[in-house]
Design a protein around this motif. Sequence first.
Motif, short mmCIF file in Angstrom:
data_model
loop_
_atom_site.label_atom_id
_atom_site.label_comp_id
_atom_site.label_asym_id
_atom_site.label_seq_id
_atom_site.Cartn_x
_atom_site.Cartn_y
_atom_site.Cartn_z
N ALA A 106 6.21 3.84 -4.77
CA ALA A 106 6.20 4.17 -6.19
C ALA A 106 7.51 3.72 -6.86
N GLU A 107 8.63 4.00 -6.22
CA GLU A 107 9.91 3.58 -6.80
C GLU A 107 10.07 2.07 -6.71
N ALA A 108 9.57 1.46 -5.63
CA ALA A 108 9.62 0.01 -5.52
C ALA A 108 8.82 -0.65 -6.63
N ARG A 109 7.70 -0.07 -7.00
CA ARG A 109 6.90 -0.60 -8.11
C ARG A 109 7.66 -0.45 -9.41
N GLU A 110 8.29 0.70 -9.61
CA GLU A 110 9.09 0.94 -10.83
C GLU A 110 10.24 -0.06 -10.92
N TYR A 111 10.85 -0.39 -9.80
CA TYR A 111 11.97 -1.32 -9.76
C TYR A 111 11.55 -2.77 -10.01
N GLY A 112 10.25 -3.06 -9.87
CA GLY A 112 9.80 -4.43 -9.95
C GLY A 112 9.77 -5.15 -8.62
N LEU A 113 9.98 -4.40 -7.54
CA LEU A 113 9.94 -5.00 -6.21
C LEU A 113 8.51 -5.21 -5.74
N VAL A 114 7.60 -4.38 -6.25
CA VAL A 114 6.18 -4.47 -5.91
C VAL A 114 5.40 -4.86 -7.17
N ASP A 115 4.48 -5.80 -7.02
CA ASP A 115 3.68 -6.24 -8.16
C ASP A 115 2.35 -5.50 -8.26
N ARG A 116 1.74 -5.20 -7.11
CA ARG A 116 0.49 -4.44 -7.10
C ARG A 116 0.59 -3.37 -6.02
N SER A 117 0.34 -2.12 -6.38
CA SER A 117 0.32 -1.04 -5.40
C SER A 117 -1.12 -0.59 -5.22
N VAL A 118 -1.51 -0.38 -3.96
CA VAL A 118 -2.89 -0.08 -3.63
C VAL A 118 -2.92 1.08 -2.63
N PRO A 119 -4.08 1.70 -2.43
CA PRO A 119 -4.16 2.81 -1.47
C PRO A 119 -3.81 2.37 -0.05
N ALA A 120 -3.40 3.33 0.75
CA ALA A 120 -3.02 3.06 2.14
C ALA A 120 -4.15 2.35 2.87
N GLY A 121 -3.76 1.33 3.62
CA GLY A 121 -4.72 0.59 4.43
C GLY A 121 -5.42 -0.54 3.73
N THR A 122 -5.09 -0.80 2.45
CA THR A 122 -5.82 -1.83 1.70
C THR A 122 -4.94 -2.97 1.21
N ALA A 123 -3.69 -3.04 1.67
CA ALA A 123 -2.78 -4.09 1.18
C ALA A 123 -3.30 -5.47 1.55
N ARG A 124 -3.75 -5.65 2.79
CA ARG A 124 -4.23 -6.97 3.21
C ARG A 124 -5.48 -7.36 2.42
N GLU A 125 -6.40 -6.43 2.25
CA GLU A 125 -7.62 -6.71 1.49
C GLU A 125 -7.29 -7.16 0.07
N ASP B 274 0.84 -1.20 0.00
CA ASP B 274 0.00 0.00 0.00
C ASP B 274 0.87 1.25 0.00
N GLY B 275 0.21 2.40 0.00
CA GLY B 275 0.93 3.66 -0.15
C GLY B 275 1.85 4.03 0.98
N THR B 276 1.77 3.31 2.10
CA THR B 276 2.66 3.60 3.23
C THR B 276 3.94 2.77 3.20
N ALA B 277 4.03 1.82 2.28
CA ALA B 277 5.14 0.86 2.30
C ALA B 277 6.48 1.51 1.98
N VAL B 278 7.50 1.08 2.72
CA VAL B 278 8.87 1.52 2.49
C VAL B 278 9.76 0.29 2.57
N PHE B 279 10.52 0.03 1.50
CA PHE B 279 11.36 -1.15 1.42
C PHE B 279 12.83 -0.76 1.52
N GLY B 280 13.64 -1.67 2.06
CA GLY B 280 15.08 -1.43 2.11
C GLY B 280 15.83 -2.62 2.64
N LEU B 281 17.09 -2.71 2.23
CA LEU B 281 18.02 -3.74 2.71
C LEU B 281 19.24 -3.00 3.27
N PRO B 282 19.15 -2.54 4.52
CA PRO B 282 20.18 -1.65 5.07
C PRO B 282 21.33 -2.35 5.78
N GLU B 283 21.48 -3.64 5.59
CA GLU B 283 22.42 -4.41 6.42
C GLU B 283 23.87 -3.93 6.31
#
Length: 260
Positions: free
Chosen positions: A172-191, A126-135
Motif C-alpha cells: 500500500a505504501e509502495a503504491r502511494e510512493y509510486g513504486l508500484v503501478d498496479r496493486s492486486v490481490p495476493a496470489g494474482t501478480a503474475r496473472e 500483490d498484497g504480499t509484496a514488501v519492497f526495500g533497499l537495505p544495503e
Amino acid sequence: MDGVALRREGQGGHVAEIVLDRPEALNALSTAMARRLAAVCAEVAADPSARSVVLSAAGERAFCVGADLKERNAMGDAEILAQRPVFRAAFGAVLDLPQPVVAAVHGYALGGGCELALSCDVIVADGTAVFGLPEVGIGLVPGGGGTQLAVRRLGPGRAADLVLTGRRLAVAEAREYGLVDRSVPAGTAREEALAVAAAIAGNSPAAVRAAKRAMRLGAEGSLAAGLDIEDNAWRTLALSADRREGIAAFNDKRRPNWPS
C-alpha cells in the motif's frame, strides 16, 4: 537452469516470461544466476517474436531477496570485486531490454530484488509484496541501479527516505510512493502482469519499442530534447508498414496483422 527460466506465454507466444527460479533461496542472486539472467535477457532482446516481457519469480515467499549473502560471506575481496561486473551485466540486461518489461512481484523484493523491479517499465505487485533497499545496513549502497532508478521513479525525497533508512514498504505504501503501478490481490501478480504484457504485445511492435525508447531517452534530458526524440520516432513510424497496417485494420474493423 542456474536459477532462471524462460517461458513463452499469451498473444501467440509473443510474451516472453523470465522466471527467477531459485525458490529454496528466496530467489537470492548467486553469481551463476546473474550470469544466466544476463544470457536469457540477451536471448529475448534478440528475438523479434518477443513483443513484451514479464519478469516473475517461483515460490510463494519472495520475488527476490537480492544478492546471495551466504555466497558472498565465503568470498575474499578479490572475488567480490570480480563478481561486480557479472552483477552489473545482469541488471543492465534487464534495464536495456528493448521490449517493455512488466514485473510481477509477490513477497519480498529486497535489495537487488527491488532493483530488478525498478529496472522494469511497469511494476505489478500483490498484497504480499514488501519492497526495500537495505544495503546501507550492511555497509553497502544499492548496486543494481537503485540509487539512480529510485530517484527517477520516486523523486529525490522519497528515494532518500527509502535508500538512507533501509526501511521496508508494504504494497500500500509502495503504491502511494509510486513504486508500484498496479496493486492486486495476493496470489494474482503474475496473472495481472501477463495480462498487461499481452495487452502490450497486441499493439504494433515497432511502435511499442519506439515509445519505450523515446520515454527512456527523453527522461534523461530537457523537455525540448525529449520532444525532438518523440518527433523522430513519430516520423520513422509514419513511414512504416506497421502504421499502414494499423490504419487499414482500423478502417476494416479488424485486428491488425503487424508486419514487424
